[in-house]
Every structure is written in C-alpha cells, then in structure tokens.
Design a protein around this motif. Structure first.
Motif, PDB file in Angstrom:
ATOM      1  N   GLN A   1    -101.536  20.110 -18.739  1.00  0.00           N
ATOM      2  CA  GLN A   1    -100.374  20.799 -18.176  1.00  0.00           C
ATOM      3  C   GLN A   1     -99.091  20.123 -18.636  1.00  0.00           C
ATOM      4  O   GLN A   1     -99.019  18.907 -18.679  1.00  0.00           O
ATOM      5  N   VAL A   2     -98.130  20.926 -18.997  1.00  0.00           N
ATOM      6  CA  VAL A   2     -96.846  20.419 -19.462  1.00  0.00           C
ATOM      7  C   VAL A   2     -95.731  21.023 -18.623  1.00  0.00           C
ATOM      8  O   VAL A   2     -95.767  22.207 -18.293  1.00  0.00           O
ATOM      9  N   GLN A   3     -94.791  20.213 -18.273  1.00  0.00           N
ATOM     10  CA  GLN A   3     -93.609  20.685 -17.559  1.00  0.00           C
ATOM     11  C   GLN A   3     -92.378  20.414 -18.426  1.00  0.00           C
ATOM     12  O   GLN A   3     -92.324  19.423 -19.143  1.00  0.00           O
ATOM     13  N   VAL A   4     -91.422  21.328 -18.354  1.00  0.00           N
ATOM     14  CA  VAL A   4     -90.160  21.134 -19.069  1.00  0.00           C
ATOM     15  C   VAL A   4     -89.007  21.407 -18.120  1.00  0.00           C
ATOM     16  O   VAL A   4     -89.114  22.240 -17.218  1.00  0.00           O
ATOM     17  N   VAL A   5     -87.922  20.692 -18.328  1.00  0.00           N
ATOM     18  CA  VAL A   5     -86.710  20.881 -17.537  1.00  0.00           C
ATOM     19  C   VAL A   5     -85.546  21.047 -18.497  1.00  0.00           C
ATOM     20  O   VAL A   5     -85.271  20.151 -19.310  1.00  0.00           O
ATOM     21  N   GLU A   6     -84.894  22.196 -18.398  1.00  0.00           N
ATOM     22  CA  GLU A   6     -83.746  22.486 -19.242  1.00  0.00           C
ATOM     23  C   GLU A   6     -82.452  22.211 -18.487  1.00  0.00           C
ATOM     24  O   GLU A   6     -82.385  22.419 -17.267  1.00  0.00           O
ATOM     25  N   SER A   7     -81.453  21.786 -19.215  1.00  0.00           N
ATOM     26  CA  SER A   7     -80.138  21.548 -18.609  1.00  0.00           C
ATOM     27  C   SER A   7     -79.051  21.692 -19.670  1.00  0.00           C
ATOM     28  O   SER A   7     -79.352  21.750 -20.871  1.00  0.00           O
ATOM     29  N   GLY A   8     -77.816  21.753 -19.201  1.00  0.00           N
ATOM     30  CA  GLY A   8     -76.690  21.759 -20.123  1.00  0.00           C
ATOM     31  C   GLY A   8     -75.985  23.081 -20.289  1.00  0.00           C
ATOM     32  O   GLY A   8     -74.964  23.166 -20.976  1.00  0.00           O
ATOM     33  N   GLY A   9     -76.503  24.122 -19.666  1.00  0.00           N
ATOM     34  CA  GLY A   9     -75.850  25.412 -19.791  1.00  0.00           C
ATOM     35  C   GLY A   9     -74.534  25.446 -19.037  1.00  0.00           C
ATOM     36  O   GLY A   9     -74.178  24.509 -18.325  1.00  0.00           O
ATOM     37  N   GLY A  10     -73.824  26.538 -19.201  1.00  0.00           N
ATOM     38  CA  GLY A  10     -72.554  26.681 -18.509  1.00  0.00           C
ATOM     39  C   GLY A  10     -71.754  27.839 -19.035  1.00  0.00           C
ATOM     40  O   GLY A  10     -72.271  28.672 -19.790  1.00  0.00           O
ATOM     41  N   LEU A  11     -70.501  27.880 -18.640  1.00  0.00           N
ATOM     42  CA  LEU A  11     -69.571  28.920 -19.066  1.00  0.00           C
ATOM     43  C   LEU A  11     -68.613  28.333 -20.092  1.00  0.00           C
ATOM     44  O   LEU A  11     -68.023  27.282 -19.859  1.00  0.00           O
ATOM     45  N   VAL A  12     -68.473  29.013 -21.201  1.00  0.00           N
ATOM     46  CA  VAL A  12     -67.604  28.525 -22.272  1.00  0.00           C
ATOM     47  C   VAL A  12     -66.914  29.719 -22.925  1.00  0.00           C
ATOM     48  O   VAL A  12     -67.450  30.827 -22.921  1.00  0.00           O
ATOM     49  N   GLN A  13     -65.756  29.474 -23.476  1.00  0.00           N
ATOM     50  CA  GLN A  13     -65.045  30.546 -24.188  1.00  0.00           C
ATOM     51  C   GLN A  13     -65.606  30.703 -25.600  1.00  0.00           C
ATOM     52  O   GLN A  13     -66.175  29.761 -26.168  1.00  0.00           O
ATOM     53  N   ALA A  14     -65.435  31.878 -26.138  1.00  0.00           N
ATOM     54  CA  ALA A  14     -65.865  32.136 -27.504  1.00  0.00           C
ATOM     55  C   ALA A  14     -65.243  31.098 -28.444  1.00  0.00           C
ATOM     56  O   ALA A  14     -64.058  30.769 -28.312  1.00  0.00           O
ATOM     57  N   GLY A  15     -66.059  30.598 -29.352  1.00  0.00           N
ATOM     58  CA  GLY A  15     -65.618  29.551 -30.258  1.00  0.00           C
ATOM     59  C   GLY A  15     -65.907  28.153 -29.759  1.00  0.00           C
ATOM     60  O   GLY A  15     -65.765  27.180 -30.508  1.00  0.00           O
ATOM     61  N   GLY A  16     -66.314  28.044 -28.511  1.00  0.00           N
ATOM     62  CA  GLY A  16     -66.588  26.747 -27.922  1.00  0.00           C
ATOM     63  C   GLY A  16     -67.990  26.241 -28.220  1.00  0.00           C
ATOM     64  O   GLY A  16     -68.744  26.856 -28.974  1.00  0.00           O
ATOM     65  N   SER A  17     -68.326  25.116 -27.601  1.00  0.00           N
ATOM     66  CA  SER A  17     -69.603  24.457 -27.848  1.00  0.00           C
ATOM     67  C   SER A  17     -70.276  24.061 -26.545  1.00  0.00           C
ATOM     68  O   SER A  17     -69.612  23.816 -25.530  1.00  0.00           O
ATOM     69  N   LEU A  18     -71.590  23.992 -26.604  1.00  0.00           N
ATOM     70  CA  LEU A  18     -72.407  23.458 -25.512  1.00  0.00           C
ATOM     71  C   LEU A  18     -73.579  22.711 -26.121  1.00  0.00           C
ATOM     72  O   LEU A  18     -74.002  23.011 -27.247  1.00  0.00           O
ATOM     73  N   ARG A  19     -74.114  21.771 -25.357  1.00  0.00           N
ATOM     74  CA  ARG A  19     -75.305  21.047 -25.795  1.00  0.00           C
ATOM     75  C   ARG A  19     -76.373  21.154 -24.719  1.00  0.00           C
ATOM     76  O   ARG A  19     -76.155  20.697 -23.590  1.00  0.00           O
ATOM     77  N   LEU A  20     -77.486  21.765 -25.058  1.00  0.00           N
ATOM     78  CA  LEU A  20     -78.605  21.903 -24.132  1.00  0.00           C
ATOM     79  C   LEU A  20     -79.591  20.755 -24.327  1.00  0.00           C
ATOM     80  O   LEU A  20     -79.761  20.246 -25.428  1.00  0.00           O
ATOM     81  N   THR A  21     -80.243  20.389 -23.218  1.00  0.00           N
ATOM     82  CA  THR A  21     -81.257  19.341 -23.244  1.00  0.00           C
ATOM     83  C   THR A  21     -82.533  19.853 -22.592  1.00  0.00           C
ATOM     84  O   THR A  21     -82.479  20.577 -21.590  1.00  0.00           O
ATOM     85  N   CYS A  22     -83.662  19.491 -23.166  1.00  0.00           N
ATOM     86  CA  CYS A  22     -84.958  19.828 -22.583  1.00  0.00           C
ATOM     87  C   CYS A  22     -85.818  18.571 -22.554  1.00  0.00           C
ATOM     88  O   CYS A  22     -86.056  17.962 -23.600  1.00  0.00           O
TER      89      CYS A  22
END
Length: 119
Positions: A1-22
């Motif tokens: 069994q494997v579990q994953v946890v995602e994080s890092g999402g959010g609200l950003v304006q077009a042209g912006g950046s985000l970094r997701l982590t799993c």
C-alpha cells in the motif's frame, strides 16, 4: 500500500508560478515512476508529467512542455512540479500518482491539490 500527500496548490494570476510537492509513504521501495495528473470537474483525468525513479527520465504532456518541470528527491520519495507561466487552462485539481515495478498502471491515493489560475 502506498500513500501520497500533495501540497502547494493555490490561486495565482496568469503568468505566475506555483510549486507542487508530493510525498509518498508506505511501499515506496518498489517505486518505478511517479507522476502528476490533473482533473477538471466533469472531465477525465489527464497526464501532466512523470519521472522514472531509477534513471530520472522525464516526460511531459504537450500542453505543459516548456512551462512545467518535474523533479524528485530520490531517497525521500518526493516529487515536485514547478509550474511557470501558468494560464487559466491549467486550472484543475492536481494529483500525484506512483507506479510500482511490474505494474502498468499508476496508483492514486491523495486528495489532490487545487490550482486556480485567474486571467
């Protein structure tokens, strides 16, 4: 069994950046690849990017190639998705998935993380 946890999402304006982590836990020693998928309500889940665990080969969908970068911390069984030059079409719930050696399919187990890009 494997579990994953995602994080890092959010609200950003077009042209912006985000970094997701799993972060994966459980039966991670048999990991063959990890990947990001995304889904918009009412639509099918689509592949975004993946990375082969042993040799680090990376794959991207055409829609994100050149804008998104996948990377990994090999011993921590963690992957990242650096998303640059975001546009409203990138708005979705992003899910992390893991493929075990000998399996052809990816396993999902997290709640996902919402990414919203405003125009």
């Amino acid at each position: 069994q494997v579990q994953v946890v995602e994080s890092g999402g959010g609200l950003v304006q077009a042209g912006g950046s985000l970094r997701l982590t799993c972060e994966a836990s459980g039966r991670t020693s048999s990991t063959d690849a990890m990947a990001w998928f995304r889904q918009v309500p009412g639509k099918e889940r689509e592949f975004v990017s993946s990375i082969r665990w042993s040799i680090g080969t990376k794959y991207y969908s055409d829609s994100v190639k050149g804008r998104f970068t996948i990377s990994r911390h090999r011993t921590k069984y963690t992957i990242y998705l650096q998303m640059d030059n975001l546009n409203p079409e990138d708005t979705a719930i992003y899910y992390c998935a893991l493929q075990l050696r000998g399996r052809s399919n990816y396993s999902f187990g997290g709640q996902g993380t919402q990414v919203t890009v405003s125009s």
